[in-house]
Design a protein around this motif. Structure first.
Motif, PDB file in Angstrom:
ATOM      1  N   VAL B 308       0.835  -1.202   0.000  1.00 31.42           N
ATOM      2  CA  VAL B 308       0.000   0.000   0.000  1.00 31.42           C
ATOM      3  C   VAL B 308       0.870   1.253   0.000  1.00 31.42           C
ATOM      4  CG1 VAL B 308      -1.731   1.306   1.290  1.00 31.42           C
ATOM      5  CG2 VAL B 308      -1.926  -1.170   1.133  1.00 31.42           C
ATOM      6  N   ALA B 309       1.938   1.224   0.794  1.00 29.47           N
ATOM      7  CA  ALA B 309       2.840   2.376   0.859  1.00 29.47           C
ATOM      8  C   ALA B 309       3.469   2.634  -0.501  1.00 29.47           C
ATOM      9  CB  ALA B 309       3.920   2.140   1.913  1.00 29.47           C
ATOM     10  N   GLU B 310       3.828   1.548  -1.194  1.00 26.34           N
ATOM     11  CA  GLU B 310       4.423   1.720  -2.526  1.00 26.34           C
ATOM     12  C   GLU B 310       3.425   2.284  -3.508  1.00 26.34           C
ATOM     13  OE1 GLU B 310       6.583  -1.293  -4.661  1.00 26.34           O
ATOM     14  OE2 GLU B 310       8.020  -1.476  -3.013  1.00 26.34           O
ATOM     15  N   VAL B 311       2.199   1.766  -3.469  1.00 23.24           N
ATOM     16  CA  VAL B 311       1.168   2.292  -4.375  1.00 23.24           C
ATOM     17  C   VAL B 311       0.983   3.783  -4.105  1.00 23.24           C
ATOM     18  CG1 VAL B 311      -1.256   2.190  -5.053  1.00 23.24           C
ATOM     19  CG2 VAL B 311      -0.027   0.077  -4.597  1.00 23.24           C
ATOM     20  N   ALA B 312       0.966   4.155  -2.834  1.00 22.67           N
ATOM     21  CA  ALA B 312       0.800   5.564  -2.470  1.00 22.67           C
ATOM     22  C   ALA B 312       1.900   6.418  -3.092  1.00 22.67           C
ATOM     23  CB  ALA B 312       0.799   5.722  -0.958  1.00 22.67           C
ATOM     24  N   ASN B 313       3.123   5.913  -3.050  1.00 22.97           N
ATOM     25  CA  ASN B 313       4.247   6.644  -3.647  1.00 22.97           C
ATOM     26  C   ASN B 313       4.069   6.838  -5.133  1.00 22.97           C
ATOM     27  OD1 ASN B 313       5.791   7.151  -1.453  1.00 22.97           O
ATOM     28  ND2 ASN B 313       7.053   5.304  -1.645  1.00 22.97           N
ATOM     29  N   VAL B 314       3.648   5.770  -5.796  1.00 22.82           N
ATOM     30  CA  VAL B 314       3.474   5.845  -7.245  1.00 22.82           C
ATOM     31  C   VAL B 314       2.326   6.798  -7.592  1.00 22.82           C
ATOM     32  CG1 VAL B 314       3.183   4.522  -9.358  1.00 22.82           C
ATOM     33  CG2 VAL B 314       4.253   3.463  -7.403  1.00 22.82           C
ATOM     34  N   VAL B 315       1.280   6.770  -6.774  1.00 19.04           N
ATOM     35  CA  VAL B 315       0.153   7.698  -6.989  1.00 19.04           C
ATOM     36  C   VAL B 315       0.670   9.126  -6.911  1.00 19.04           C
ATOM     37  CG1 VAL B 315      -1.991   8.595  -6.015  1.00 19.04           C
ATOM     38  CG2 VAL B 315      -1.634   6.136  -6.158  1.00 19.04           C
ATOM     39  N   LYS B 316       1.475   9.377  -5.877  1.00 15.17           N
ATOM     40  CA  LYS B 316       2.022  10.714  -5.667  1.00 15.17           C
ATOM     41  C   LYS B 316       2.880  11.127  -6.857  1.00 15.17           C
ATOM     42  CE  LYS B 316       4.430  13.174  -1.874  1.00 15.17           C
ATOM     43  NZ  LYS B 316       4.556  14.379  -2.555  1.00 15.17           N
ATOM     44  N   GLU B 317       3.776  10.226  -7.279  1.00 14.87           N
ATOM     45  CA  GLU B 317       4.687  10.564  -8.373  1.00 14.87           C
ATOM     46  C   GLU B 317       3.959  10.810  -9.680  1.00 14.87           C
ATOM     47  OE1 GLU B 317       7.509   7.347  -8.775  1.00 14.87           O
ATOM     48  OE2 GLU B 317       8.130   7.633  -6.690  1.00 14.87           O
ATOM     49  N   GLN B 318       3.006   9.915  -9.996  1.00 14.15           N
ATOM     50  CA  GLN B 318       2.462   9.943 -11.353  1.00 14.15           C
ATOM     51  C   GLN B 318       1.138  10.668 -11.503  1.00 14.15           C
ATOM     52  OE1 GLN B 318       2.403   6.053 -13.119  1.00 14.15           O
ATOM     53  NE2 GLN B 318       4.514   5.613 -12.539  1.00 14.15           N
ATOM     54  N   LEU B 319       0.367  10.750 -10.419  1.00 16.45           N
ATOM     55  CA  LEU B 319      -0.965  11.328 -10.578  1.00 16.45           C
ATOM     56  C   LEU B 319      -1.148  12.684  -9.914  1.00 16.45           C
ATOM     57  CD1 LEU B 319      -3.376   8.268 -10.125  1.00 16.45           C
ATOM     58  CD2 LEU B 319      -2.674   9.365 -12.236  1.00 16.45           C
ATOM     59  N   GLU B 320      -0.261  12.982  -8.977  1.00 19.74           N
ATOM     60  CA  GLU B 320      -0.401  14.206  -8.192  1.00 19.74           C
ATOM     61  C   GLU B 320      -0.611  15.441  -9.066  1.00 19.74           C
ATOM     62  OE1 GLU B 320       3.256  15.436  -5.982  1.00 19.74           O
ATOM     63  OE2 GLU B 320       1.823  15.290  -4.312  1.00 19.74           O
ATOM     64  N   SER B 321       0.192  15.514 -10.152  1.00 15.00           N
ATOM     65  CA  SER B 321       0.128  16.715 -10.979  1.00 15.00           C
ATOM     66  C   SER B 321      -1.169  16.788 -11.782  1.00 15.00           C
ATOM     67  CB  SER B 321       1.330  16.751 -11.920  1.00 15.00           C
ATOM     68  OG  SER B 321       1.405  15.514 -12.606  1.00 15.00           O
ATOM     69  N   LYS B 322      -1.875  15.673 -11.891  1.00 17.13           N
ATOM     70  CA  LYS B 322      -3.057  15.667 -12.754  1.00 17.13           C
ATOM     71  C   LYS B 322      -4.281  16.234 -12.041  1.00 17.13           C
ATOM     72  CE  LYS B 322      -1.316  12.299 -15.830  1.00 17.13           C
ATOM     73  NZ  LYS B 322      -1.454  11.116 -16.608  1.00 17.13           N
ATOM     74  N   ASP B 323      -4.339  16.047 -10.749  1.00 15.88           N
ATOM     75  CA  ASP B 323      -5.489  16.541  -9.993  1.00 15.88           C
ATOM     76  C   ASP B 323      -5.116  16.521  -8.517  1.00 15.88           C
ATOM     77  OD1 ASP B 323      -8.106  16.672  -8.625  1.00 15.88           O
ATOM     78  OD2 ASP B 323      -8.921  16.376 -10.639  1.00 15.88           O
ATOM     79  N   PRO B 324      -5.412  17.605  -7.824  1.00 17.71           N
ATOM     80  CA  PRO B 324      -5.063  17.650  -6.387  1.00 17.71           C
ATOM     81  C   PRO B 324      -5.747  16.537  -5.592  1.00 17.71           C
ATOM     82  CG  PRO B 324      -6.236  19.651  -7.097  1.00 17.71           C
ATOM     83  CD  PRO B 324      -5.970  18.866  -8.313  1.00 17.71           C
ATOM     84  N   MET B 325      -6.849  16.047  -6.121  1.00 14.71           N
ATOM     85  CA  MET B 325      -7.553  14.944  -5.459  1.00 14.71           C
ATOM     86  C   MET B 325      -6.621  13.740  -5.287  1.00 14.71           C
ATOM     87  SD  MET B 325     -11.267  13.683  -6.693  1.00 14.71           S
ATOM     88  CE  MET B 325     -11.510  15.266  -7.455  1.00 14.71           C
ATOM     89  N   PHE B 326      -5.750  13.511  -6.289  1.00 13.73           N
ATOM     90  CA  PHE B 326      -4.834  12.376  -6.215  1.00 13.73           C
ATOM     91  C   PHE B 326      -3.759  12.610  -5.171  1.00 13.73           C
ATOM     92  CE2 PHE B 326      -6.893  10.057  -9.327  1.00 13.73           C
ATOM     93  CZ  PHE B 326      -6.986  10.704 -10.552  1.00 13.73           C
TER      94      PHE B 326
END
Lengths: 365, 352
Positions: B308-326
């Motif tokens: 889960v922690a790894e998925v969270a990191n990847v979400v942050k890296e790849q999706l953060e810029s697309k929408d603040p919701m991510f």
């Protein structure tokens, strides 16, 4: 206890769909009595009978059916030396029927399969359901929890991206069987009395990247989209293996469909499978397959087709190459099989030359 | 019900989004009454809960949630996400969770479906994610593996998640339901099947069960839509959570099943009114699905928490810029893992 529908219960549809675009391919070595049961559903269609075994025997086709019949002599005459790729003394010979057909769709059925009844007692028109399956898109890229979203009363569920809701063309419709289930010999020996009585009212797309055991007993496909990949291999007489013809074809078509962005569906329709084959005979035929499939399946799971394989034939020839490279070490049979796969494609292309202005089948995913 | 499972290994977690649970509890009484229930009241709900007598249960309300996780953190349990608090405080091996607007369904023979028993059967028989069985669940009565199914794959893997379905009001998004306001799901499909490895699907939270010891931390309150509301078609939290769970299960070699049991979902809400709120969720899925399909976890991630922690990191890296919701979702995932470690009981040995 399930029972098949009687001949009188099966009512002919008012408008038989695609009757000029679909051939019914039936391999047989005994007789075609079962066709009486199917008459209301099959009579409008053209049949291609592939007679296995002794060509001097006459197989009687019930009156009123429009058909062409090929025995071994015909196969040898039509294909010449390439006839070596068509199995003898095994229902795998049916794929000859696919090759000589000139229609867009094929429905193939075994001669011990009768009309099933749905839970309400109504006779199942298997052909009609296969046609529906083939004419509606598949959805291999994301699983829909309500199964086929294009069925009446169903749809895509919450969370299903709209960009994936158009789906892809369906190349194969894999039907199931009530009564005698399609078990391998060891399972048959352990559970000789087990009957499939569960009517699962669903059609679903087999997801991309997932392989399945394809049974040829009740199968339909779009010949234009995937026909050349429906080779049922070298089985039966003179071969070390039997009862893996449809399995082999199923693994090949799935890899190719995944590559070309085509769909494979499984589920409805059901037919009623009446005859349990002898498990000891089956064991002798398939026991090598039971060992070999442990190697074959990882091979197909890992198979990658290059981007420039944009037609089914190119994909299939490439697959044959990989079979020769990677599976020959399992048994020299695979070397022969790989050659037969190439022979099959050559024969297919000879019998089905591209017409002027025709569009190449498929495209790389 | 599997004879080897004791009733006291099971918690039934209900998120109460409506105050009056009387008819809900009474409809489920014959099925629920032998189990311990955890009822979590949506912290936003103002009215008092009405719960009938005769159940063995614990009820958690906003003050309880505040006390356990702190007032700033308790906001993550608003709305449908209140049930995750129940997952957090449970100490049982299996959790079954249904929405409070669902009743027991009847099967094709008119017999009441024991959804708990079916979920437990699903969770305690192996899943078969590596090769598709055309007769669906090979472990069910009257079925088996078909010809061509490799023997080495027949022992299957542990099933971590069981996703049930719904008769009557299906779990459609608002646009679909608005387009077909009269459509109801009346098709009872008599099957359970394993969702193949690497195949993703929208996992609905309406009727779900899981092995908490094995996969607990991966079911998490994380993605919250800006306009998230109190109807399922105004949320995506379960869909997001479900994608995480499937990715984690695939990585750890655990199985996910879908199909039976069915519950009967009552008519509720107005899809057209919800359309305005739901659009953002529908648009988001266009990013979310390809994203999760591309996630690959590292070999070092051997526990659910690590995954889960790894998925969270990847979400942050790849999706953060697309929408603040991510970005908020990623942070919520990291916080959840910490919360699980401190409040939740730790998972047992990592998945098979």
């Amino acid at each position: 206890m399930v029972e098949p529908a009687t001949a009188t219960q099966a009512a002919a549809p008012v408008m038989p769909q695609l009757k000029d675009e679909l051939d019914i391919v039936i391999p047989t070595i005994r007789n075609l009595d079962f066709l009486e049961m199917w008459r209301p559903f099959f009579q409008p269609y053209h049949l291609i009978i592939v007679q296995d075994g002794d060509p001097s025997k006459t197989i009687k086709v019930p009156p009123g059916f429009d058909y062409e019949l090929y025995n071994r002599n015909d196969i040898n005459k039509i294909l010449g030396p390439k006839a070596s790729c068509i199995s003898f003394k095994d229902s795998a010979c049916r794929c000859f029927g696919y090759m000589v057909s000139k229609k867009k769709y094929i429905f193939t059925i075994d001669d011990d399969c009768f009309v099933a009844k749905d839970p309400s007692g109504k006779a199942v028109n298997a052909l009609e359901q296969h046609i529906k399956n083939l004419q509606c898109p598949s959805t291999p890229f994301f699983f829909n929890t309500l199964y086929d979203p294009f069925r009446e009363g169903a749809d895509f569920v919450r969370g299903y991206p709209f960009s994936l809701r158009e789906g892809v063309p369906t190349a194969v419709s894999h039907g199931l069987w009530l009564n005698i289930p399609d078990y391998d010999a060891p399972t048959q020996l352990v559970k000789p009395l087990e009957r499939n009585t569960r009517f699962v009212d669903a059609v679903l797309t087999i997801p991309k990247g997932t392989l399945f055991p394809m049974c040829g007993m009740n199968l339909a496909f779009d010949r234009d989209l995937i026909g050349p990949a429906m080779y049922f291999g070298l089985m039966g007489d003179g071969q070390p293996i039997g009862r893996y013809d449809d399995m082999w074809a199923g693994w090949c078509i799935k890899v190719i469909c995944d590559h070309l962005g085509l769909g494979v569906k499984t589920g409805l329709p059901y037919i009623y499978h009446s005859k349990a084959s002898n498990p000891f005979v089956n064991l002798r035929k398939e026991y090598k397959g039971i060992f070999w499939q442990e190697e074959i399946i990882p091979f197909f799971q890992q198979a990658v087709l290059p981007k420039d394989c944009t037609t089914v034939q190119k994909c299939y020839v490439e697959l044959a190459k990989q079979v020769k490279e990677k599976l020959s070490k399992v048994d020299p049979y695979f070397d022969k099989l790989a050659d037969a796969m190439v022979t099959w494609i050559k024969a297919w292309d000879e019998l089905n030359p591209p017409t002027a202005g025709s569009v190449p089948n498929g495209k790389a995913a | 019900m599997s004879l080897s499972i004791k009733d006291d290994e099971i918690d039934i977690v209900i998120g109460a989004l409506r105050p009056d649970l009387t008819s809900f509890m009474n409809e489920w009484r014959t099925i629920f009454s032998r189990f311990h229930l955890i009822i979590v009241k949506d912290p936003d709900l103002k009215e008092e809960l009405k719960i009938p007598e005769g159940f063995n249960l614990d009820v958690y309300k906003k003050p309880d949630i505040d006390r356990v996780v702190g007032t700033s953190t308790s906001t993550i349990f608003s709305g449908y996400s209140c049930r995750y608090f129940g997952y957090l405080v449970s100490r049982k091996k299996y959790i079954i969770s249904v929405d409070d607007d669902c009743y027991p369904a009847k099967d094709n023979k008119g017999i009441l479906v024991d959804a708990v028993a079916q979920h437990i059967t699903n969770l305690t028989t192996p899943a078969t994610p590596f090769f598709f069985n055309t007769l669906y669940d090979p472990f069910t009565e009257g079925a088996d593996f078909v010809r061509g199914y490799p023997f080495s794959l027949r022992s299957g893997v542990q099933c971590a998640l069981s996703c049930g379905l719904w008769l009557n009001l299906a779990d459609y998004d608002a646009p679909t339901q608005a387009l077909k306001p009269e459509e109801r799901n009346s098709r009872y499909v008599d099957a359970v099947l394993t969702v193949p490895a690497r195949t993703l699907m929208p996992i609905s939270g309406i009727n779900i069960a899981f092995n908490r010891e094995v996969i607990g931390p991966a079911l998490l309150p994380s993605l919250r839509l800006g306009g998230e509301g109190k109807f399922r078609w105004e949320t995506m939290e379960d869909i997001w959570s479900g994608m995480c769970v499937k990715v984690v299960c695939d990585h750890l070699g655990l199985g996910v099943k879908t199909g039976m049991p069915y519950v009967w979902r009552n008519d509720r809400g107005d899809a057209i009114a919800s359309l305005r709120k739901e659009w953002e969720g529908v648009k988001l899925m266009e990013e979310v699905v390809p994203f999760f399909q591309s996630v690959r976890l590292s070999r070092e991630a051997t526990t659910t928490e690590d995954c889960v922690a790894e998925v969270a990191n990847v979400v942050k890296e790849q999706l953060e810029s697309k929408d603040p919701m991510f970005a908020r979702a990623a942070k919520a995932m990291v916080d959840w893992v910490k919360l699980w470690k401190s409040v939740g009981s730790s998972t047992s040995s990592p998945g098979a």
